[in-house]
Every structure is written in C-alpha cells, then in structure tokens.
Design an enzyme around this catalytic site. Sequence first.
Site, PDB file in Angstrom:
ATOM      1  N   GLU A  93      -5.632 -11.159  -1.283  1.00 44.88           N
ATOM      2  CA  GLU A  93      -6.425 -10.987  -0.062  1.00 44.88           C
ATOM      3  C   GLU A  93      -7.913 -11.023  -0.401  1.00 44.88           C
ATOM      4  O   GLU A  93      -8.678 -10.143  -0.018  1.00 44.88           O
ATOM      5  CB  GLU A  93      -6.067  -9.670   0.637  1.00 44.88           C
ATOM      6  N   GLU A 116       0.813  -1.221   0.000  1.00 40.83           N
ATOM      7  CA  GLU A 116       0.000   0.000   0.000  1.00 40.83           C
ATOM      8  C   GLU A 116       0.843   1.265   0.000  1.00 40.83           C
ATOM      9  O   GLU A 116       0.670   2.156   0.829  1.00 40.83           O
ATOM     10  CB  GLU A 116      -0.970  -0.023   1.183  1.00 40.83           C
TER      11      GLU A 116
END
Length: 348
Positions: free
Chosen positions: A249, A143
Amino acid sequence: MATSFFSEGLLSQDMDSGLKDYADFPIGTAIRIEILTKDAELQALEIKNFNSITSASDMKMNRVLPQEGAYYWGRIDSILDYAQKHNQRLFGHNLIWHSSTPKWVEEKALADSIWLGGFMKEYIETYVGRYKGKVKAWDVVNEGLESAGGAMRETIWYNSIGEDYIAKAFTYAHEADPDAILFYNDFNIERDTVKLKATLDVIQSLRNKGVPISGIGFQMHIRMDIPDEVIANALKKASETGLQIHLSEVDIIFNTHDDTRNGGVQVYKELTEEMKLAQADKYRNLVRMYRTIVPKEQQFGITFWDFTDRDTWINPFFNLKDWPTIYDGDLQPKPAYFGFLEGLKEKL
C-alpha cells in the site's frame, strides 16, 4: 543523483512504456473501479503503468456482505473482468479486518461469540471458493496487531475467537484455494521494531503449527522522515523468513499523523521543488532496497495505494493537504514517478 536524472530524463523517457515494463516483479496500484472506468485519462495511465490491481474498498467484508445472507458479487466481478481484459493480476484485499467488519456481524458476535467462528469459516470458504484460480493472492488477516508495539489488537475477532482466529482464517482460505498466495498485512512494521518483531513472532508461531501462510505485506505508508536504514532492516528481517514480501500500500507523505482519522498535523503547506526531488529520492531508494534486500524469488511486487495526488486516501482520511503519490492532481508524472522508475532501471 536524482536531480540530473529528472532534468535529462523527462524528455528522453519512452512515453509508450510504463513502470511495469521496467520491472521484473509486478507493479500494482489500488483502484476504485467506478472511478477508473469513467475516467479515460486515468485508465490509460493505469493500464500503461501497472500489471497488478488491488481494490481499495470493494473486496472488503462490509461491501461483500453488507447484510446477513446477501452476498454482493457484482462489483468484484466487474473488477475481475477489468483485470482479465487488461492482463493484470488481481490481489484480494482483504478477508478479515476489524475496520471493515459489518455492523450486523459485530452485533451478532456480541450476542453469541460462538457464532462468529462458524461464520468466519463459511464466509472465507464461500468468498475464496468463488474466486478460486482467479484471485492470485489474498490479505487473509489485515492489521491484527495494535498500531504501536506488539500486542494483539482487541477486535471482535480476537475477543470472540481468540488469537487462534488468525490461524483458522489462513487454514480456511488455503482449503478454499490451495494455490492462492496468502498474506498477513500490517502497517508501521517498516518503522516500529517492536511491532515488527511481534509480527514475525506471530508468523513463526503460525508456521510452527503448520498454518499455510505464504507472505508478509508491508503496507509501507511511510513518511519522508523514516530513515532508509530502518526500512532496510525491516525488509531484511522479514526476508529471512523465506516468505513472499509484498509492499502492498505504498505512498510517501511529508506531513505527520497519529494513525487515526483526522489525526494529521499540517507541517508542510506547499509542495516545493526541493520537496519533490527529495520525495523522488525516497521512492528511488525504496525500490532499490526492495530489489537488493528481498531475494528475487520472494519479490511478490510493489503496489501503490492510489497513484495520483488527486485520488489519494491520505488527505480525506487524515484531514491533510499532502502529496504522497507519483502523479500530481492533474495526472502528470511527478519527480517521484521518475525516481521510482530510476530505481527500477538502475543496474545493481
């Protein structure tokens, strides 16, 4: 249609086989080892269905190095033992992520920004070096871009070291384990075309500099209302890089959220049969897109971020009641399970 598959396939499904038995790429799940090893029913389902595991929290920096100079390896060693015992691939999540940076690291970096660069090198070399040849791949940077759009995320790493922190992190990881597969991992890049382009631009810049990056991780926390065509386009664009593609994920939710803690909006309050079947179609379509769009040699695998509605991170994080996984709260397979399975078994 998926509905006929569920009505005819539930009883005929070979209950001794799991998802991994029908896939020609690894099928993984996030785990919490302290829960998994104390729950025999959950563990049996995990062993049956998956051949790759990712620790949900225990391999992040705030767990590995909670205090300066005090590395904690015990939990990771137990995860590795579990993976090896059950012949499962261990995926390392993650090395550098702003949200799991310990407070003591942030405080020290604010006092001395030069210190952080040396610390990052030492940390990655120590950590990756310890598990060289045992952890198959790593999310090196997680991220690094803002939630929406293409700007670099203003983190302690970016502000202290500069944009080059990403290149340095990959370089240090590769030096510590030249055989490890190294990923950049992020969310919303399957739906935000601006963020996807920015991500691909960052990756291309790294490659132009000779930085050893191996793959792109799509977190793939998707909502039911994200069009399949948008997801397919994102996978196509990423695949064109030639890098490994990991759906890292995966879960599929019904309600909405704004990507912040407690930022959920409860639109759907009960899970209906119609919703279950629609979610099953979405899971099936996701597998189909992965299998048809991503070239075989680039298919690193699909990993669920928990596989039961009982244990999903979605509800506590966003303060929601949702049903994003393939097993329900009683550890029974949902139509979503069979939709995913159908996507694996389907002849293309």
